[in-house]
Design a protein around this motif. Structure first.
Motif, short mmCIF file in Angstrom:
data_model
loop_
_atom_site.label_atom_id
_atom_site.label_comp_id
_atom_site.label_asym_id
_atom_site.label_seq_id
_atom_site.Cartn_x
_atom_site.Cartn_y
_atom_site.Cartn_z
N THR A 215 1.22 -1.43 -0.05
CA THR A 215 -0.19 0.36 0.23
C THR A 215 1.29 0.96 0.15
O THR A 215 0.53 1.97 0.80
N PRO A 216 1.59 1.69 -1.08
CA PRO A 216 3.08 2.69 -1.10
C PRO A 216 1.75 4.13 -0.72
O PRO A 216 2.97 5.37 -0.49
N SER A 217 0.41 4.08 -1.05
CA SER A 217 -0.50 5.38 -0.88
C SER A 217 -0.02 6.12 0.61
O SER A 217 0.28 6.81 1.55
N VAL A 218 0.35 4.66 1.57
CA VAL A 218 0.47 5.19 3.09
C VAL A 218 1.53 6.13 2.95
O VAL A 218 1.47 7.45 3.84
N GLY A 219 2.66 5.56 2.37
CA GLY A 219 4.12 6.81 2.52
C GLY A 219 3.66 7.48 1.52
O GLY A 219 3.82 9.03 2.31
N PHE A 220 3.28 7.84 0.95
CA PHE A 220 2.49 9.07 0.03
C PHE A 220 1.96 10.29 1.48
O PHE A 220 1.53 11.65 0.97
N GLU A 221 0.48 9.79 1.63
CA GLU A 221 -0.13 9.81 3.20
C GLU A 221 1.10 11.02 3.98
O GLU A 221 0.23 11.51 4.46
N LEU A 222 1.96 9.79 4.44
CA LEU A 222 2.53 9.76 5.40
C LEU A 222 3.66 11.40 4.99
O LEU A 222 3.70 12.67 5.45
N MET A 223 3.88 11.64 3.62
CA MET A 223 4.79 12.76 3.04
C MET A 223 3.74 14.02 3.13
O MET A 223 4.07 14.91 3.75
N ARG A 224 2.68 13.36 2.79
CA ARG A 224 1.21 14.53 2.83
C ARG A 224 0.85 15.26 4.32
O ARG A 224 1.73 16.83 4.25
N GLU A 225 1.59 14.59 5.29
CA GLU A 225 1.24 14.88 6.63
C GLU A 225 2.55 16.14 6.98
O GLU A 225 2.43 16.53 7.74
N LEU A 226 3.56 15.48 6.33
CA LEU A 226 4.42 16.05 7.44
C LEU A 226 4.85 17.25 6.41
O LEU A 226 6.32 17.45 6.89
N GLY A 227 4.67 17.97 5.46
CA GLY A 227 4.82 18.51 4.65
C GLY A 227 5.94 18.86 3.59
O GLY A 227 6.09 19.28 2.10
N ILE A 228 6.28 17.11 3.32
CA ILE A 228 7.31 17.38 1.93
C ILE A 228 6.63 17.65 1.01
O ILE A 228 7.43 18.09 0.25
N LEU A 229 5.19 17.07 0.62
CA LEU A 229 4.67 17.35 -0.68
C LEU A 229 4.49 18.46 -1.28
O LEU A 229 5.07 19.64 -1.88
#
Length: 462
Positions: A215-229
């Protein structure tokens, strides 16, 4: 814990020299995660120098000194390679992954040496001689609680790549980032410390996230939460909150759909025979397939939401995003047709496209690959049809394309330049005009053999 027998043998030999061998890193972590591991790293305590370690290892196999400056030796035995290292400490003295002052010291206590590691789960060790696990920072409890927690604020921030490592670990192992670690990561992003990372290192962690997670979406959602995106990948951040027509996308905005589609692609690829590079291409293609909606979504007076032309509009942001990660030009170019034409399977199915249109599509994109991307797009929704799981448009188009012999490659031209020369034509710019015209008629199905093509040229173009 299972170990190759050679490691037990070497541990016994080291014991005779009053030294201790401790397995460290991913293989110990993976043991508790019930994950397969073939990489074994061993730290050796109690020797004065690497030369002493080399002398002990050499009678059993070949020793490569490639990592000697970092206290690491490569040991090869019966086709397998192992990393043997001395305990060390690292201090940040300059920007970049090479900006560390490394102190190699075989007399260091393991509690001190392990502190340089990133997360508690990666600071586990296995004492080979005593057959016991070492856990100085509570890593086993964190694994039990499915929690990813950093060890030390000061050492963690010294290597910003650890933030991306944390992202892919959470996705791969279904972990939750500890609140203290999440706060530290947010602070690192806000302070811009990730700016120093070369794209190659970031890309390496993205590849692990995409290829090793169910579930790679978990990583992208975490990047969103951390402000990376928001700070580093605006093309993806722009999808958040972009509305979609509920009839076709009841699941939510474009970001939600893209994440569902990404996970759908990961599921589709799991039983496949594609190479890692091919899988990576499909995963990036579906990640980028709706980037154009950020600029081409409109809400009409009656409330209908449309994104006309978003497929073509997605090509530019796909290139922008990908070149921020890698300079692999050919790989990036291979993604663009999949983004640009991702709606074609459904469009062709509903319009019952003619054979000519399917043949023309095959000149622009690999139809078999396109259908896989379109299927992931279809499954990344919560419509009743998507939940049922059969992508009828893809089945229809792929069958048509196979019947026309264009599922993976376009039709080969019936004639080439040498055939025109044989007809008495002199090479010139007219060659392209003639060949293009004949190929267009071939795609239309009006010319089906070389004989017919040559006759057409004789009768209409000489």
């Amino acid at each position: 814990m299972y170990l190759p027998s050679i490691l037990t043998t070497l541990s016994d030999t080291l014991q005779e020299k009053n030294a201790k061998a401790i397995v460290v890193g991913g293989s110990v972590r993976d043991h508790f995660l019930n994950a397969k591991s073939k990489d074994y790293d061993v730290e050796v305590y109690g020797l004065e120098n690497l030369e002493a370690l080399e002398a002990i290892l050499a009678p059993f196999g070949s020793v490569n000194l490639v990592g000697k400056s970092f206290g690491v030796l490569k040991f090869a035995y019966e086709g397998e390679e192992y990393d043997f290292s001395f305990p060390r400490t690292e201090s940040k003295v300059a920007k970049g992954h090479g900006g560390f002052d490394v102190l190699v010291d075989g007399t260091l206590p393991y509690e001190v040496a392990f502190r340089r590691r990133d997360f508690t789960m990666n600071a586990l060790g296995y004492d080979i001689a005593n057959k016991c696990f070492i856990d100085p920072f509570g890593g086993l409890e964190d694994l039990k609680e499915k929690r990813l927690r950093h060890i030390d604020d000061a050492t963690f921030v010294e290597d910003p790549l650890r933030l991306y490592r944390g992202v892919q670990f959470c996705a791969r192992f279904s972990l939750q980032l500890d609140p203290s670690t999440k706060d530290l990561c947010r602070s690192m992003v806000a302070q811009g410390v990730l700016d120093e990372l070369p794209k190659e290192r970031v890309y390496g962690e993205w590849k692990k996230l995409l290829l090793k997670s169910d579930t790679p979406s978990v990583g992208f959602e975490l990047m969103r939460e951390l402000g990376i995106l928001e700070r580093y990948f605006p093309e993806l951040h722009a999808l958040i909150g972009v509305p979609q027509e509920p009839k076709w996308h009841p699941e939510g905005d474009v970001w939600v759909h893209s994440m569902l589609s990404l996970d759908a692609m990961a599921r589709l690829l799991k039983p496949s025979d594609f190479s890692p590079k091919e899988k990576l291409g499909f995963l990036f293609a579906i990640l980028c397939h709706d980037l154009g909606k950020a600029t081409h979504t409109t809400i009409e007076a009656n409330g209908r939401i449309r994104a006309i032309g978003h497929e073509e509009a997605g090509v530019a942001p796909t290139k922008s995003l990908m070149y921020r990660l890698t300079d692999e030009h050919d790989f990036i170019e291979s993604l663009l047709p999949l983004v640009e034409h991702h709606l074609k399977p459904s469009m062709f199915y509903h319009s019952k496209a003619k054979s000519a249109a399917i043949r023309r599509l095959a000149t622009k994109v690999n139809i078999e690959a396109l259908v896989l991307v379109a299927k992931a797009d279809f499954l990344g929704r919560t419509t009743p049809e998507a939940k049922e799981g059969t992508y009828h448009a893809g089945v229809w188009l792929l069958q048509k394309a196979k019947t026309l012999n264009v599922s993976t490659t376009p039709l080969n031209p019936l004639i080439q330049g040498r055939d025109l020369i044989a007809l008495g034509m002199t090479p010139s710019v007219k060659f392209k005009e003639v060949l293009d015209k004949v190929y267009a008629l071939q795609l239309e199905g009006k010319l089906e053999s070389q004989k017919e093509a040559l006759a057409y040229v004789k009768n209409h173009m000489l």
